[in-house]
Enzyme design. Structure first.
Site, short mmCIF file in Angstrom:
data_model
loop_
_atom_site.label_atom_id
_atom_site.label_comp_id
_atom_site.label_asym_id
_atom_site.label_seq_id
_atom_site.Cartn_x
_atom_site.Cartn_y
_atom_site.Cartn_z
N LYS A 101 -6.86 9.88 -33.28
CA LYS A 101 -7.32 9.43 -34.72
C LYS A 101 -9.13 8.52 -34.54
CE LYS A 101 -4.46 11.42 -37.64
NZ LYS A 101 -5.13 11.72 -38.50
N TYR A 111 -1.00 10.35 -29.80
CA TYR A 111 -1.57 9.92 -30.71
C TYR A 111 -3.67 9.68 -31.30
CZ TYR A 111 -1.26 9.13 -36.18
OH TYR A 111 -1.36 8.70 -37.53
N VAL A 120 -8.78 22.38 -50.64
CA VAL A 120 -8.24 22.69 -50.14
C VAL A 120 -7.39 22.01 -49.26
CG1 VAL A 120 -7.96 23.90 -47.75
CG2 VAL A 120 -9.35 25.54 -49.57
N ASN A 153 -6.07 17.10 -43.73
CA ASN A 153 -4.93 16.27 -43.60
C ASN A 153 -3.93 15.97 -42.39
OD1 ASN A 153 -3.43 13.42 -44.90
ND2 ASN A 153 -1.92 15.68 -45.23
N1 LIG Z 1 2.29 7.50 -42.59
C1 LIG Z 1 1.33 6.92 -41.40
O1 LIG Z 1 2.23 5.80 -41.17
C2 LIG Z 1 0.14 7.46 -41.80
C3 LIG Z 1 -1.08 6.47 -40.77
C4 LIG Z 1 -2.01 7.30 -40.60
C5 LIG Z 1 -3.01 8.06 -41.00
N2 LIG Z 1 -1.49 9.17 -41.56
C6 LIG Z 1 -2.02 10.54 -41.16
O2 LIG Z 1 -1.64 10.88 -42.26
C7 LIG Z 1 -1.14 12.34 -42.28
C8 LIG Z 1 -0.43 13.21 -43.32
O3 LIG Z 1 0.54 12.56 -42.49
P1 LIG Z 1 1.95 11.30 -43.76
O4 LIG Z 1 1.99 10.08 -43.11
O5 LIG Z 1 2.09 12.48 -44.67
O6 LIG Z 1 2.99 12.56 -42.49
P2 LIG Z 1 4.12 13.86 -43.39
O7 LIG Z 1 5.15 13.73 -44.12
O8 LIG Z 1 5.13 13.96 -41.94
O9 LIG Z 1 3.39 14.71 -43.34
C9 LIG Z 1 2.34 15.82 -42.29
C10 LIG Z 1 2.18 17.06 -43.38
O10 LIG Z 1 1.24 17.74 -42.31
C11 LIG Z 1 2.10 19.06 -41.91
N3 LIG Z 1 1.90 19.63 -40.61
C12 LIG Z 1 1.88 19.24 -39.58
N4 LIG Z 1 1.67 19.35 -38.29
C13 LIG Z 1 1.82 21.12 -38.81
C14 LIG Z 1 0.85 22.38 -38.63
N5 LIG Z 1 1.31 22.31 -37.23
N6 LIG Z 1 0.25 22.79 -39.16
C15 LIG Z 1 0.44 22.88 -40.92
N7 LIG Z 1 1.29 21.82 -41.08
C16 LIG Z 1 1.12 20.54 -40.06
C17 LIG Z 1 3.39 19.27 -42.51
O11 LIG Z 1 3.79 20.00 -42.59
P3 LIG Z 1 5.17 21.00 -41.54
O12 LIG Z 1 6.33 19.66 -42.83
O13 LIG Z 1 5.19 22.29 -42.42
O14 LIG Z 1 4.88 20.53 -40.13
C18 LIG Z 1 2.97 17.86 -43.24
O15 LIG Z 1 3.32 18.80 -44.41
C19 LIG Z 1 -0.81 12.85 -40.85
O16 LIG Z 1 -2.55 13.12 -40.14
C20 LIG Z 1 -1.50 11.58 -40.52
O17 LIG Z 1 -1.60 11.63 -38.93
C21 LIG Z 1 -0.12 8.72 -41.34
#
Ligand SMILES: NC(=O)c1ccc[n+]([C@@H]2O[C@H](COP(=O)([O-])OP(=O)(O)OC[C@H]3O[C@@H](n4cnc5c(N)ncnc54)[C@H](OP(=O)(O)O)[C@@H]3O)[C@@H](O)[C@H]2O)c1
Length: 262
Positions: free
Chosen positions: A156, A152, A10, A87
Site C-alpha cells: 500500500k 501488505y 472498469v 481496487n
Molecule cells: N477493508 C479494509 O480495512 C481496507 C482498508 C484499506 C484499503 N483496503 C483496500 O480495499 C481494496 C478492497 O478490499 P476490501 O476491503 O473491499 O476487501 P474484500 O471484500 O476482500 O474485496 C477484495 C476484492 O478484491 C478481489 N481480489 C482479490 N484478489 C484478487 C485477484 N488475485 N484477482 C482478482 N480479484 C481479486 C476479491 O475478489 P475474489 O474474492 O474473487 O478474490 C474482491 O472482489 C483492497 O485493495 C484493500 O487493500 C481495504
C-alpha cells in the site's frame, strides 16, 4: 457484450466490499460497467448491479497474473474506458517469517504487479484519447510499517506513492489519478487475511459504502487523494510526524495474532 452511449467504468475487486460499492456508485451515476474478480461471486455482483439499469459485463480473472489482466483488457473489445477503478487487493496477517511465501507473493502480485499492469494498459489508451479518470485503492496502511502485516502495508506504501507519481506524470494530459486511502473498513478483507483474532479484525470499522462514495466523488472531482474519515486523517497526520519505530509498535498492538483478546 452490450454497447451504449453511457460512459464505461472498469472496476476490479468488485465482487465484495469497497469494490462492489465503487461499482454501485458508478452505476448510480450512469456508467456501464466491466467488473472483475478472481472468483465466481463476480457474476452475482453483476446481476445485482444490472438492477440499477446499466449494462454490466463480468470477468472472472486472476488479476495477480498478467494473463488475468490480459483477459480483462480483452473483454473490453476495444471499448474506451472513461474510468478505471483499480481496487482489487488482498491482505495477509501474521509475522512475515510465519507466512507462506506463495501467499505473500500473491499479495504482491495482486496489489502491485497486476494493478500497475492494468493501469499501464488502460492508462495508455486514456492518454492517447486525452481523457480519463483513474482511481487507485491505496490505504492509510501505506503510511506506517505493518507489523504482523508487513508485506501488505508495503504494497500500500507502493500504491500510495505510485499514485501521486503517475498523477504528476499525467498532468496536462486530461487523465487524472486519484488515490483512495481507507482505514479499517467492514469487508471480507480481515477474514481473508486470517486476521479475525486481532484487535483491528474485531474493531468497529467504516462502512464500505461510505468509503466508496468518498472515493468516487474524489475521482469525479479529479482530486489527488482522499483519506476516508476524520480518525484516519488524524492517524495519517500522526504517522507522518512520529518515528517509524513508534508507528510500528502501534501497528503491533492492532495486528498481532491474538491481540483481540488482550
Ligand atoms: N477493508 C479494509 O480495512 C481496507 C482498508 C484499506 C484499503 N483496503 C483496500 O480495499 C481494496 C478492497 O478490499 P476490501 O476491503 O473491499 O476487501 P474484500 O471484500 O476482500 O474485496 C477484495 C476484492 O478484491 C478481489 N481480489 C482479490 N484478489 C484478487 C485477484 N488475485 N484477482 C482478482 N480479484 C481479486 C476479491 O475478489 P475474489 O474474492 O474473487 O478474490 C474482491 O472482489 C483492497 O485493495 C484493500 O487493500 C481495504
Amino acid at each position: 457484450m452490450a454497447t451504449s452511449a453511457r460512459p464505461l467504468a472498469v472496476v476490479t475487486g468488485a465482487s465484495s466490499g469497497i469494490g462492489y460499492e465503487l461499482a454501485r456508485c458508478c452505476a448510480q451515476h450512469g456508467y456501464d460497467l466491466l467488473i472483475a474478480a478472481d472468483e465466481g461471486e463476480i457474476e452475482d455482483a453483476a446481476k445485482t448491479l444490472r438492477d440499477l439499469g446499466v449494462n454490466v459485463d463480468a470477468v472472472e480473472a486472476d488479476l495477480a497474473t498478467t494473463q488475468g489482466v490480459d483477459n480483462l483488457y480483452a473483454a473490453l473489445g476495444g471499448r474506451y474506458v472513461n474510468a478505471l477503478l483499480a481496487n482489487a487487493g488482498r491482505g495477509l496477517g501474521k509475522g512475515f517469517l510465519d507466512q507462506d511465501f506463495e501467499e505473500a507473493r500473491r499479495v504482491l502480485d495482486t496489489n502491485i504487479t497486476g494493478t500497475i499492469y492494468l493501469i499501464q494498459k488502460i492508462g495508455r489508451d486514456m492518454r492517447a484519447r486525452g481523457q480519463g479518470k483513474i482511481l487507485i485503492t491505496g490505504s492509510i496502511a501505506g503510511f506506517m510499517p505493518g507489523t504482523f502485516q508487513a508485506v501488505y502495508n508495503g504494497t500500500k506504501a507502493f500504491l500510495d506513492s505510485f499514485s501521486f507519481a503517475l498523477r504528476n506524470e499525467l498532468k496536462d494530459t486530461g487523465v487524472t489519478v486519484t488515490c483512495l486511502m481507507p482505514g479499517a473498513t467492514e469487508t471480507e478483507f480481515f477474514e481473508r487475511a486470517d486476521m479475525l483474532d486481532t484487535k483491528v479484525g474485531q474493531s468497529e470499522k467504516a462502512d464500505p459504502a461510505d468509503v466508496a462514495k468518498l472515493g468516487f466523488e474524489a475521482m469525479i472531482n479529479g482530486d489527488g487523494e482522499v483519506i476516508a474519515g476524520w480518525g484516519n486523517k488524524l492517524r495519517a497526520a500522526f504517522a507522518s510526524i512520529l518515528p517509524a519505530s513508534v508507528t510500528a509498535e502501534q501497528h503491533r498492538k492492532m495486528a498481532e495474532p491474538g491481540s483481540a483478546n488482550t
